[in-house]
Write a protein that holds these residues in place. Structure first.
Motif: not given
Length: 460
Positions: A102-117
């Protein structure tokens, strides 16, 4: 629509622009304040422009609505309550791997949003700023990850506190002062079971510390109190083991000193008999101890020896190379012999004698003797090589002298004829020194060999 309203407002405001005549012809009198002739709202050009604007806005809204639908996937995160989500997550009693995922997923989603959003979007007539939405969603991901780690650390800390409380209960029970025979035997029986109890708690503690260490890859920093608790929990088993020894000694003393029977008069004869038995046993045990101590007298010379004085006296006798080698080998062999044959503790009758510190002292003495002999030998040999080096340097300096008279020329030439013998003598001395030298002076010997090469080069 706002844009159409602004168009109408602009046209209406133009009706209020005054004419220039009253300002230019200041001496004339006008019946009323004149205004510039302006266009009306119902004129064909204005009506067509208004219709075009309205139609363009309606057409631009279609792709905006389509784009908004793509953002619906973020609506759950946008509306989520961080605390409620984390609370519900931990109510399900997740496993360690589930928490880590769960922690890894939240961090990965945060990095993904920084790049794609994106921070802004241009669709038709509209420039849409979504920077604040991007930052809100990213901060939500960060809050979720941090609160999950914080909650996990807090729950694990609570469990560690329970373990420490159990350790503390054991420790307090060990320092209890028994008042009856029953309590004495109860405590002794409990002490016999104590290793199993400590082992169980240690296993639980290892698992909890492993769960706490799971946060390390995520660079989570524990609070000061949590960190202090983590390391203090590791010390408890050692503290209890020390207290067990002390408690057993206290129980033994208590059994001897306290009268437990119904009458002091009845127990005093038994205590006297027991005291006589103990004294007799001690006297009998002292005999083999004294005999054993005599065997240890062979080490008294080494125990009292001054290492520096011994080595200094050894080299004052100008020992040969073989004698030095034998002395070093003897010290090393004796050190190995002590390690193998010297016990760390001895049990003689009633006595348990710890000689570990004596063993370590004697071994360290042997090591110091061997090392100081080798160091002194290397130093003395280096000094002799430096003398050879100085002699070579003297030869070299004499070779580069510039003669000023005929007598000096013949004198140098005669000396050069004798130079091979001089070099040969110095080389023999140097070879002997190199043979008895150590690896410590190898770097210096390279310089000395260069002197030999220079002398040969200059002289021949």
């Amino acid at each position: 629509m706002v844009i159409v309203s602004l168009l109408k407002r602009m046209i209406l405001e133009s009706h209020e622009i005054p004419a220039i005549h009253p300002y230019v012809l200041a001496n004339l009198t006008f019946l009323e304040k004149p205004y510039l002739t302006s266009i009306g709202l119902i004129e064909p050009q204005i009506a067509d422009l208004q219709a075009t604007i309205e139609n363009s806005i309606r057409l631009a809204i279609i792709p905006i609505k389509a784009y908004c639908k793509e953002y619906n996937i973020h609506s759950h995160l946008y509306n989520i309550n961080v605390e409620s989500y984390v609370k519900k997550f931990f109510e399900g009693n997740p496993s360690l791997n589930r928490i880590k995922e769960e922690i890894s997923m939240q961090i990965k989603m945060k990095l993904k949003q920084e790049k794609t959003f994106p921070e802004n979007i241009i669709i038709g007539l509209f420039f849409i700023n979504v920077e604040s939405l991007k930052h809100l969603l990213i901060s939500k991901r960060i809050e979720l990850a941090e609160l999950i780690m914080k909650t996990h650390a807090s729950l694990t800390t609570e469990k560690i506190e329970i373990c420490c409380a159990e350790y503390n209960r054991m420790y307090l029970k060990l320092i209890e002062v028994p008042t009856t025979v029953e309590q004495v035997f109860e405590i002794r029986e409990w002490i016999n079971d104590l290793p199993n109890l400590i082992s169980d708690q240690t296993e639980i503690l290892k698992r909890l510390l492993k769960e706490m260490d799971m946060l390390d890859p995520f660079l989570w920093i524990l609070e000061d109190e949590q960190l202090k608790l983590k390391y203090s929990s590791l010390i408890w088993p050692y503290k209890i083991s020390l207290k067990v020894k002390e408690s057993l000694e206290n129980i033994a003393i208590y059994i001897l000193e306290k009268p437990y029977l119904t009458s002091i008069g009845l127990i005093e004869p038994q205590i006297a008999d027991l005291q006589a038995t103990i004294e007799n046993s001690i006297r009998l045990a002292i005999i083999p101890i004294k005999a054993y101590c005599k065997e240890y007298n062979i080490h008294s010379h080494l125990y009292n020896i001054n290492v520096e004085s011994y080595v200094k006296k050894f080299f004052e006798g100008n020992p040969s190379l073989n004698r030095i080698k034998e002395e070093i080998s003897m010290q090393i062999k004796m050190k190995l012999n002590l390690e193998k044959t010297f016990p760390e503790n001895i049990i003689i009758g009633l006595f348990f004698i710890n000689v570990e510190s004596l063993k370590h002292l004697l071994i360290s003495k042997r090591i110091e003797l061997a090392e100081l002999i080798m160091k002194t030998h290397a130093s003395l040999t280096t000094e002799k090589i430096e003398i050879c080096c100085a002699e070579y340097n003297r030869m070299y300096l004499k070779l580069i002298e510039v003669p000023t008279t005929v007598e000096q020329v013949f004198e140098i030439r005669e000396w050069i004829n004798d130079l091979p013998n001089l070099i040969s003598d110095q080389t023999e001395i140097l070879k002997r020194l190199l043979k008895i030298g150590t690896t410590i002076i190898i770097s210096q010997l390279i310089i000395y060999r260069k002197w030999i090469c220079w002398i040969h080069f200059c002289g021949y």
